[in-house]
Design an enzyme around this catalytic site. Structure first.
Site, PDB file in Angstrom:
ATOM      1  N   CYS A 115       0.816  -1.228   0.000  1.00 37.85           N
ATOM      2  CA  CYS A 115       0.000   0.000   0.000  1.00 37.85           C
ATOM      3  C   CYS A 115       0.846   1.272   0.000  1.00 37.85           C
ATOM      4  O   CYS A 115       0.379   2.334  -0.394  1.00 37.85           O
ATOM      5  CB  CYS A 115      -0.954  -0.001   1.182  1.00 37.85           C
ATOM      6  SG  CYS A 115      -2.140  -1.325   1.050  1.00 37.85           S
ATOM      7  N   HIS A 262      -3.796   6.938   1.380  1.00 39.09           N
ATOM      8  CA  HIS A 262      -4.024   5.621   0.785  1.00 39.09           C
ATOM      9  C   HIS A 262      -5.419   5.153   1.208  1.00 39.09           C
ATOM     10  O   HIS A 262      -5.804   5.267   2.370  1.00 39.09           O
ATOM     11  CB  HIS A 262      -2.958   4.636   1.279  1.00 39.09           C
ATOM     12  CG  HIS A 262      -3.369   3.215   1.099  1.00 39.09           C
ATOM     13  ND1 HIS A 262      -3.768   2.720  -0.127  1.00 39.09           N
ATOM     14  CD2 HIS A 262      -3.479   2.187   1.976  1.00 39.09           C
ATOM     15  CE1 HIS A 262      -4.097   1.452   0.012  1.00 39.09           C
ATOM     16  NE2 HIS A 262      -3.930   1.101   1.280  1.00 39.09           N
ATOM     17  N   ASN A 292     -10.061  -0.925  -1.808  1.00 43.10           N
ATOM     18  CA  ASN A 292      -8.636  -0.684  -1.565  1.00 43.10           C
ATOM     19  C   ASN A 292      -7.858  -1.276  -2.745  1.00 43.10           C
ATOM     20  O   ASN A 292      -7.830  -2.485  -2.921  1.00 43.10           O
ATOM     21  CB  ASN A 292      -8.246  -1.360  -0.242  1.00 43.10           C
ATOM     22  CG  ASN A 292      -6.765  -1.235   0.092  1.00 43.10           C
ATOM     23  OD1 ASN A 292      -5.949  -0.893  -0.760  1.00 43.10           O
ATOM     24  ND2 ASN A 292      -6.420  -1.539   1.333  1.00 43.10           N
TER      25      ASN A 292
HETATM   26  N1  ACO Z   1     -18.952  -9.572   6.384  1.00 42.32           N
HETATM   27  C1  ACO Z   1     -19.609  -9.824   7.526  1.00 42.32           C
HETATM   28  N2  ACO Z   1     -18.971 -10.079   8.685  1.00 42.32           N
HETATM   29  C2  ACO Z   1     -17.627 -10.091   8.674  1.00 42.32           C
HETATM   30  C3  ACO Z   1     -16.880  -9.839   7.495  1.00 42.32           C
HETATM   31  C4  ACO Z   1     -17.605  -9.585   6.317  1.00 42.32           C
HETATM   32  N3  ACO Z   1     -17.003  -9.314   5.139  1.00 42.32           N
HETATM   33  N4  ACO Z   1     -15.573  -9.920   7.788  1.00 42.32           N
HETATM   34  C5  ACO Z   1     -15.468 -10.191   9.087  1.00 42.32           C
HETATM   35  N5  ACO Z   1     -16.713 -10.318   9.637  1.00 42.32           N
HETATM   36  C6  ACO Z   1     -17.066 -10.589  11.023  1.00 42.32           C
HETATM   37  C7  ACO Z   1     -15.961 -11.272  11.793  1.00 42.32           C
HETATM   38  O1  ACO Z   1     -16.001 -12.660  11.602  1.00 42.32           O
HETATM   39  C8  ACO Z   1     -16.285 -10.866  13.212  1.00 42.32           C
HETATM   40  O2  ACO Z   1     -17.314 -11.680  13.690  1.00 42.32           O
HETATM   41  P1  ACO Z   1     -17.331 -12.180  15.239  1.00 42.32           P
HETATM   42  O3  ACO Z   1     -17.429 -10.902  16.046  1.00 42.32           O
HETATM   43  O4  ACO Z   1     -18.530 -13.036  15.290  1.00 42.32           O
HETATM   44  O5  ACO Z   1     -16.038 -12.894  15.451  1.00 42.32           O
HETATM   45  C9  ACO Z   1     -16.847  -9.454  13.066  1.00 42.32           C
HETATM   46  O6  ACO Z   1     -17.268  -9.335  11.697  1.00 42.32           O
HETATM   47  C10 ACO Z   1     -15.848  -8.360  13.371  1.00 42.32           C
HETATM   48  O7  ACO Z   1     -14.635  -8.608  12.644  1.00 42.32           O
HETATM   49  P2  ACO Z   1     -13.367  -7.718  12.821  1.00 42.32           P
HETATM   50  O8  ACO Z   1     -12.263  -8.299  12.004  1.00 42.32           O
HETATM   51  O9  ACO Z   1     -13.125  -7.494  14.276  1.00 42.32           O
HETATM   52  O10 ACO Z   1     -13.875  -6.357  12.151  1.00 42.32           O
HETATM   53  P3  ACO Z   1     -13.168  -4.942  12.114  1.00 42.32           P
HETATM   54  O11 ACO Z   1     -14.055  -3.932  12.652  1.00 42.32           O
HETATM   55  O12 ACO Z   1     -11.764  -5.005  12.640  1.00 42.32           O
HETATM   56  O13 ACO Z   1     -13.068  -4.662  10.541  1.00 42.32           O
HETATM   57  C11 ACO Z   1     -11.430  -4.618   8.802  1.00 42.32           C
HETATM   58  C12 ACO Z   1     -12.275  -5.490   9.727  1.00 42.32           C
HETATM   59  C13 ACO Z   1     -12.363  -3.861   7.879  1.00 42.32           C
HETATM   60  C14 ACO Z   1     -10.553  -5.543   7.983  1.00 42.32           C
HETATM   61  C15 ACO Z   1     -10.571  -3.609   9.602  1.00 42.32           C
HETATM   62  O14 ACO Z   1      -9.909  -4.281  10.636  1.00 42.32           O
HETATM   63  C16 ACO Z   1      -9.544  -2.880   8.766  1.00 42.32           C
HETATM   64  O15 ACO Z   1      -9.848  -2.116   7.893  1.00 42.32           O
HETATM   65  N6  ACO Z   1      -8.241  -3.030   9.065  1.00 42.32           N
HETATM   66  C17 ACO Z   1      -7.163  -2.265   8.427  1.00 42.32           C
HETATM   67  C18 ACO Z   1      -6.999  -2.544   6.961  1.00 42.32           C
HETATM   68  C19 ACO Z   1      -5.782  -1.793   6.449  1.00 42.32           C
HETATM   69  O16 ACO Z   1      -5.544  -0.665   6.776  1.00 42.32           O
HETATM   70  N7  ACO Z   1      -4.951  -2.428   5.648  1.00 42.32           N
HETATM   71  C20 ACO Z   1      -3.712  -1.782   5.241  1.00 42.32           C
HETATM   72  C21 ACO Z   1      -3.591  -1.622   3.847  1.00 42.32           C
HETATM   73  S1  ACO Z   1      -3.809  -3.115   2.930  1.00 42.32           S
HETATM   74  C22 ACO Z   1      -2.244  -3.581   2.317  1.00 42.32           C
HETATM   75  O17 ACO Z   1      -1.211  -3.081   2.653  1.00 42.32           O
HETATM   76  C23 ACO Z   1      -2.205  -4.745   1.394  1.00 42.32           C
END
Ligand code: ACO
Length: 335
Positions: A115, A262, A292
């Site tokens: 990223c 980003h 993304n």
């Molecule tokens: N649809 C429905 N439910 C989902 C999904 C989905 N697509 N994905 C996960 N869930 C569920 C999980 O299983 C979990 O359920 P549980 O509570 O029963 O266990 C619940 O939703 C919460 O999941 P979390 O992973 O805790 O959700 P969070 O609020 O952390 O959001 C996310 C996830 C969007 C991935 C977030 O953590 C994020 O954006 N992180 C940073 C991403 C980033 O900045 N990446 C860097 C750049 S990418 C690169 O460099 C390649």
């Protein structure tokens, strides 16, 4: 010392729009969850028969950038290509672009900083121009994520986030004093490398071994992301690297005309906007439409902001990125 300046930008996204509802037919997810957690409404995915690839999309974006920069392919001195999803394990996409665009033999560098890739690539190009070695460098960020995502419920926390596309910039020696790249700031912290990673195929995980193991839980040929850990590090590093860029140039937060972060997650951008008390006009987001797109996200957003007239001559533009590695980076420019 010379200064470099972006003289032309281009972007390309595949025509195929994939909505959150489309994804909910493939996996247990829904529009409300995706929008609430990420801000994403839809993204673009390459279709198998549409002729696109990471290099091909890069060429499409680069062709527009060259036209807008009003230079010919013969004027390009070097290509810097940022991607985490190259067409081939080797060689890199840079040499493919050189061949596809029929550019004369020139150096082509592939940057592997996910990223943060485009800001790293911009910085590489800037150094070569600053020293006087090159005059025009073609900088590309392009990703074909959709071909390598786990489109089942098992992969939903990663696969709903990513989209395909490409952005490109021509960075040229600046003839106008005070305009151009003021500074770039690059960082990495490899101890968190596997928190956001794709382990194979690689020299550590060759294909026969992957097929033989095929474990249900830890599948190394799909991306893995420790989402919350990445999120926490992202908001911290985004803030630090933006401040570093401002301080290096004796600028205040209020001097920012446009911040192009980003496009990792709309919630991350909103957190940064709130923390720095920036108005909606000072931050550009388009993750809602494209998801993304990793190394392509900043050049696509920067290009779109410029196309919409939101970046004007003389504006102070700040780019900031964070991603796998972990790596993070910023660039401060006078447009
Ligand atoms: N649809 C429905 N439910 C989902 C999904 C989905 N697509 N994905 C996960 N869930 C569920 C999980 O299983 C979990 O359920 P549980 O509570 O029963 O266990 C619940 O939703 C919460 O999941 P979390 O992973 O805790 O959700 P969070 O609020 O952390 O959001 C996310 C996830 C969007 C991935 C977030 O953590 C994020 O954006 N992180 C940073 C991403 C980033 O900045 N990446 C860097 C750049 S990418 C690169 O460099 C390649």
């Amino acid at each position: 010392m010379y200064t470099s300046r972006i003289t032309g930008m281009g972007k390309y996204v595949p025509e195929n729009v994939v909505t959150n509802d489309d994804l909910s037919k493939l996996m247990d997810t829904n529009d409300a969850w995706i929008q609430e957690r990420t801000g994403i409404k839809e993204r673009r995915h390459i279709k198998k028969d549409d002729g696109n690839s990471t290099a091909v999309m890069g060429v499409k974006a680069a062709t527009i950038a060259l036209e807008r920069a009003k230079i010919s392919k013969d004027d390009i001195d070097m290509i810097v290509f940022a991607t985490l999803s190259p067409d081939y394990y080797f060689p890199g996409c840079g040499v493919q672009v050189q061949e596809m665009m029929e550019i004369h033999t020139c150096p082509a560098i592939d940057v592997r900083n996910q990223c943060s890739g485009f800001v790293y690539a911009l910085s590489v190009a800037d150094q070569f121009i600053k020293t006087g070695m090159y005059k025009n460098v073609l900088v590309i960020g392009s990703e074909n994520h959709s071909g390598g995502l786990d489109m089942t419920t098992r992969g939903r926390s990663v696969s709903v986030i990513f989209g395909d596309g490409a952005g490109a910039a021509v960075l040229s020696r600046s003839e106008e004093n005070g305009h151009g790249v003021l500074s770039t700031h690059l960082h990495s912290e490899g101890k968190h490398a596997l928190e956001l990673s794709l382990k194979g195929p690689s020299t550590m995980h060759w294909v026969p071994e992957l097929i033989e193991q095929n474990p249900q839980e830890d599948i190394p040929y799909y991306p893995y992301m420790n989402g919350q850990f990445v999120f926490k590090n992202a908001v911290r590093r985004f803030s630090e690297v933006i401040m570093q860029g401002l301080e290096a140039n004796d600028l205040q937060v209020s001097d920012i005309d446009m911040l192009v972060p980003h496009q990792a997650n709309l919630r991350i951008s909103q957190f940064i906007q709130k923390k720095f008390q920036l108005t909606d006009d000072q931050v550009y987001n388009n993750i809602q439409k494209y998801g993304n797109t990793t190394a392509a996200s900043i050049p696509i957003a920067l290009c779109e902001a410029w196309e919409e007239g939101k970046i004007k001559d003389g504006d102070t533009v700040v780019l900031a990125a964070f991603g796998s590695g972990f790596t993070w980076a910023s660039a401060v420019m006078k447009w």
